[in-house]
Design a protein around this motif. Sequence first.
Motif, mmCIF file in Angstrom:
data_model
loop_
_atom_site.group_PDB
_atom_site.id
_atom_site.type_symbol
_atom_site.label_atom_id
_atom_site.label_comp_id
_atom_site.label_asym_id
_atom_site.label_seq_id
_atom_site.Cartn_x
_atom_site.Cartn_y
_atom_site.Cartn_z
ATOM 1 N N ALA A 175 -23.980 13.679 -12.253
ATOM 2 C CA ALA A 175 -23.193 12.912 -13.070
ATOM 3 C C ALA A 175 -22.323 11.811 -12.471
ATOM 4 O O ALA A 175 -22.333 10.615 -12.894
ATOM 5 N N LEU A 188 -26.282 7.918 -21.168
ATOM 6 C CA LEU A 188 -26.335 8.529 -19.976
ATOM 7 C C LEU A 188 -24.772 8.732 -19.350
ATOM 8 O O LEU A 188 -24.311 9.698 -18.770
ATOM 9 N N MET A 191 -22.816 11.099 -21.209
ATOM 10 C CA MET A 191 -23.232 12.613 -20.846
ATOM 11 C C MET A 191 -22.441 12.844 -19.559
ATOM 12 O O MET A 191 -22.042 13.886 -19.284
ATOM 13 N N SER A 192 -22.621 11.813 -18.639
ATOM 14 C CA SER A 192 -21.992 12.043 -17.350
ATOM 15 C C SER A 192 -20.554 12.297 -17.565
ATOM 16 O O SER A 192 -20.019 13.218 -16.749
ATOM 17 N N GLU A 194 -18.714 13.445 -19.919
ATOM 18 C CA GLU A 194 -18.460 14.680 -20.607
ATOM 19 C C GLU A 194 -18.939 15.779 -20.021
ATOM 20 O O GLU A 194 -18.170 16.940 -19.768
ATOM 21 N N GLY A 195 -20.024 15.547 -18.975
ATOM 22 C CA GLY A 195 -20.610 16.654 -18.003
ATOM 23 C C GLY A 195 -19.595 16.985 -16.949
ATOM 24 O O GLY A 195 -19.320 18.319 -16.573
ATOM 25 N N TYR A 221 -22.719 24.205 -20.038
ATOM 26 C CA TYR A 221 -22.795 23.191 -20.951
ATOM 27 C C TYR A 221 -22.768 21.906 -20.008
ATOM 28 O O TYR A 221 -23.528 20.997 -19.947
ATOM 29 N N TRP A 224 -25.881 21.460 -18.139
ATOM 30 C CA TRP A 224 -27.131 20.874 -18.931
ATOM 31 C C TRP A 224 -26.941 19.489 -19.066
ATOM 32 O O TRP A 224 -27.720 18.471 -18.683
ATOM 33 N N LEU A 225 -25.628 18.682 -19.237
ATOM 34 C CA LEU A 225 -25.400 17.230 -19.365
ATOM 35 C C LEU A 225 -25.689 16.797 -17.788
ATOM 36 O O LEU A 225 -26.305 15.711 -17.743
ATOM 37 N N CYS A 226 -25.006 17.223 -16.953
ATOM 38 C CA CYS A 226 -25.448 16.779 -15.588
ATOM 39 C C CYS A 226 -26.650 16.580 -15.040
ATOM 40 O O CYS A 226 -27.125 15.683 -14.528
ATOM 41 N N THR A 228 -29.324 16.548 -17.124
ATOM 42 C CA THR A 228 -30.065 15.597 -17.908
ATOM 43 C C THR A 228 -29.877 14.238 -17.285
ATOM 44 O O THR A 228 -30.669 13.446 -17.096
ATOM 45 N N VAL A 229 -28.761 14.128 -16.676
ATOM 46 C CA VAL A 229 -28.249 12.839 -16.232
ATOM 47 C C VAL A 229 -29.385 12.459 -14.757
ATOM 48 O O VAL A 229 -29.802 11.695 -14.711
#
Length: 354
Positions: A175, A188, A191-192, A194-195, A221, A224-226, A228-229
Amino acid sequence: MQEFVYAAQSVRVVFGVDVWSKLNTEAGLLGAEKALVLCTPRQRTLAQRALDALAERGAGIYDQAIMHVPTAAVQGAMAAVARTAADCIVAIGGGSTIGLAKALALESGLPILAVPTTYSGSEMTSIYGVTEGGVKKTGKDRRALPRTVIYDPTLTLKLPFDISVASGMNAIAHAAEGLYAQDGNPVLALMSEEGIRAMASGLRQLKKQPDELGARSESLYGAWLCGTVLGSTGMALHHKLCHTLGGSFNLPHAQTHSIVLPHAMAYNAVSAERAMQRISNALERPGQPAAMALYDLAQELGAPLALRDIGMRAADIDRAADMAASKPYWNPRPVDRDGIRALLQAAFEGIRPA
Ligand code: NAD
């Protein structure tokens, strides 16, 4: 606003406490009739529970997943696919097991249903790697991207705290570099941030109580976010350095990320001010340099801080600097050999970034 492209990845994500009870249903939605379960030798019992849950849809277990995906493991898994006439791969475990599933998907064309049990984020990317003769070849291929991912925090309750921290810091690295990626975008970036926030908060809670389900949920959680980035942007200096250190000096993957990250952020800070502010905010250290905040987080969590403590030799620093500076790649701050040498020296000694 800066010009950007946003291309969402088509992965079905099922997240929640006890959702892995839906494994059979989710495999059915992928059209699976015979699913081969992959795991490491250590996670064989969990894989057997997955096979039982798959009932008549289960084809068998291949339990020889190991770090860095040696070709021998891929060949063994291919033989298991042929033997069981499998039409789907269920990967239950961390990045090593999911890495084997990716290599197998490339060889066999089968879809992957991933059930991650660490925080390294591999399940959300199409990045694969296979090791032959001590050399790890990596690449990106859509066929390696899992079609479905089931995130169930109950499966991470027994993940040892040190592996939780190492794989969680590995996720934060994805992230962090996503925040200054050349091909990043505003979604993104959200997301970063928040991740990183969720992962740091989850890990801090886990330090007090490693089996606290809420903290496990928050960390997963964040993973997942990190992840995805990582799956959606190109990485830079930090990931290239860790790839060199892991591949050529045989250092453990996740711990290397955890140690190098603050130093890579210190190197890039002058060229990525906004990204650094967002990292500091996410770590709940607004106003503090991101590099220091990351170093302090690693220290607070008891993670290793020095490359010399995880097996690097002082004599290898120059060669690592040569290798990292030799191949051109994009980075917010130009990569110069002396700067990388100094970064590696600081990471080798475990000095808090200035
Ligand atoms: P890992 O998969 O190597 O697992 C570490 C150990 O923990 C293994 O022995 C495993 O059996 C055990 N384990 C896993 N989950 C457990 C649980 N819930 N309870 C108890 N034990 C458990 O660790 P990792 O850090 O997730 O993965 C590292 C690998 O992943 C590296 O090879 C790295 O290159 C790769 N990776 C790939 C990507 C990508 O996008 N391709 C991203 C991140 C990491």
